[in-house]
Design an enzyme around this catalytic site. Structure first.
Site, PDB file in Angstrom:
ATOM      1  N   CYS A   1     126.117 -37.633  74.499  1.00  0.00           N
ATOM      2  CA  CYS A   1     125.638 -38.959  73.882  1.00  0.00           C
ATOM      3  C   CYS A   1     125.922 -40.180  74.619  1.00  0.00           C
ATOM      4  O   CYS A   1     125.143 -41.017  74.515  1.00  0.00           O
ATOM      5  CB  CYS A   1     126.770 -39.025  72.594  1.00  0.00           C
ATOM      6  SG  CYS A   1     126.443 -37.991  71.173  1.00  0.00           S
TER       7      CYS A   1
ATOM      8  N   HIS B   1     128.183 -30.450  72.139  1.00  0.00           N
ATOM      9  CA  HIS B   1     126.937 -31.052  71.809  1.00  0.00           C
ATOM     10  C   HIS B   1     125.791 -29.916  72.415  1.00  0.00           C
ATOM     11  O   HIS B   1     125.841 -29.673  73.406  1.00  0.00           O
ATOM     12  CB  HIS B   1     126.701 -32.465  72.809  1.00  0.00           C
ATOM     13  CG  HIS B   1     125.369 -33.136  72.488  1.00  0.00           C
ATOM     14  ND1 HIS B   1     125.436 -34.612  72.034  1.00  0.00           N
ATOM     15  CD2 HIS B   1     124.169 -32.928  72.484  1.00  0.00           C
ATOM     16  CE1 HIS B   1     124.185 -34.865  71.659  1.00  0.00           C
ATOM     17  NE2 HIS B   1     123.556 -34.200  72.203  1.00  0.00           N
TER      18      HIS B   1
ATOM     19  N   HIS C   1     123.177 -28.219  73.642  1.00  0.00           N
ATOM     20  CA  HIS C   1     122.242 -28.417  75.023  1.00  0.00           C
ATOM     21  C   HIS C   1     121.756 -27.011  75.603  1.00  0.00           C
ATOM     22  O   HIS C   1     122.475 -25.874  75.346  1.00  0.00           O
ATOM     23  CB  HIS C   1     123.155 -28.925  76.086  1.00  0.00           C
ATOM     24  CG  HIS C   1     124.500 -28.157  76.466  1.00  0.00           C
ATOM     25  ND1 HIS C   1     125.515 -28.152  75.727  1.00  0.00           N
ATOM     26  CD2 HIS C   1     124.631 -27.514  77.512  1.00  0.00           C
ATOM     27  CE1 HIS C   1     126.495 -27.620  76.114  1.00  0.00           C
ATOM     28  NE2 HIS C   1     126.003 -26.932  77.317  1.00  0.00           N
TER      29      HIS C   1
ATOM     30  N   HIS D   1     120.511 -25.246  78.912  1.00  0.00           N
ATOM     31  CA  HIS D   1     120.550 -25.146  80.689  1.00  0.00           C
ATOM     32  C   HIS D   1     119.042 -24.273  81.110  1.00  0.00           C
ATOM     33  O   HIS D   1     118.773 -23.396  80.630  1.00  0.00           O
ATOM     34  CB  HIS D   1     121.464 -24.275  81.345  1.00  0.00           C
ATOM     35  CG  HIS D   1     122.835 -25.122  81.150  1.00  0.00           C
ATOM     36  ND1 HIS D   1     123.507 -26.120  82.049  1.00  0.00           N
ATOM     37  CD2 HIS D   1     123.608 -24.853  80.137  1.00  0.00           C
ATOM     38  CE1 HIS D   1     124.510 -26.128  81.666  1.00  0.00           C
ATOM     39  NE2 HIS D   1     124.906 -25.665  80.530  1.00  0.00           N
TER      40      HIS D   1
END
Length: 132
Positions: free
Chosen positions: A6, A96, A98, A100
């Site tokens: 964030c 959070h 995500h 890769h």
């Protein structure tokens, strides 16, 4: 307290952002695991995949495909690993959502597949529980 991702989106932490729109950001991680390693995150804080609205998740997945093709073209990647973990039991490291993206190359000597102990499972029992 904002999480690191964030803070990156809100420009409170520096990052090498390669793409950003109103739904997602894509940037180089602080510690690149492989050549061309990227992270894709939603701009809004969603802890895991279960929390993301379908429309936003679809946009993130479509972008992940698009950037993967871009890495194939501009870096000469011959393969891609797309890695994600949702939840502590899945070893999610940052709370959070995500993804890769690891560009892969012939003879890069990487082994990103987990080493799993061989176990026997009752497939009929599992099928009964999960079929819909």
């Amino acid at each position: 307290m904002e999480c690191a991702f964030c803070k990156i989106y809100n420009q409170k932490l520096p990052a090498e952002i390669i793409y950003q729109d109103n739904i997602l950001s894509c940037f180089l991680p602080r510690n690149m695991e492989v050549y061309g390693h990227l992270l894709v995150i939603p701009n809004k804080h969603f802890e895991n995949i279960f929390d993301i609205p379908e429309e936003e998740l679809t946009h993130i997945i479509k972008f992940t495909k698009k950037i993967s093709l871009h890495l194939k073209e501009c870096l000469g990647a011959t393969g891609i690993n797309i890695l994600h973990a949702s939840g502590k039991s899945a070893q999610q490291s940052v709370p959070h959502f995500h993804i890769h993206i690891f560009p892969r190359f012939d003879n890069d000597s990487l082994d990103t597949w987990p080493k799993l102990e061989k176990k026997e499972y009752d497939k009929d029992e599992i099928l009964t529980k999960i079929k819909f």
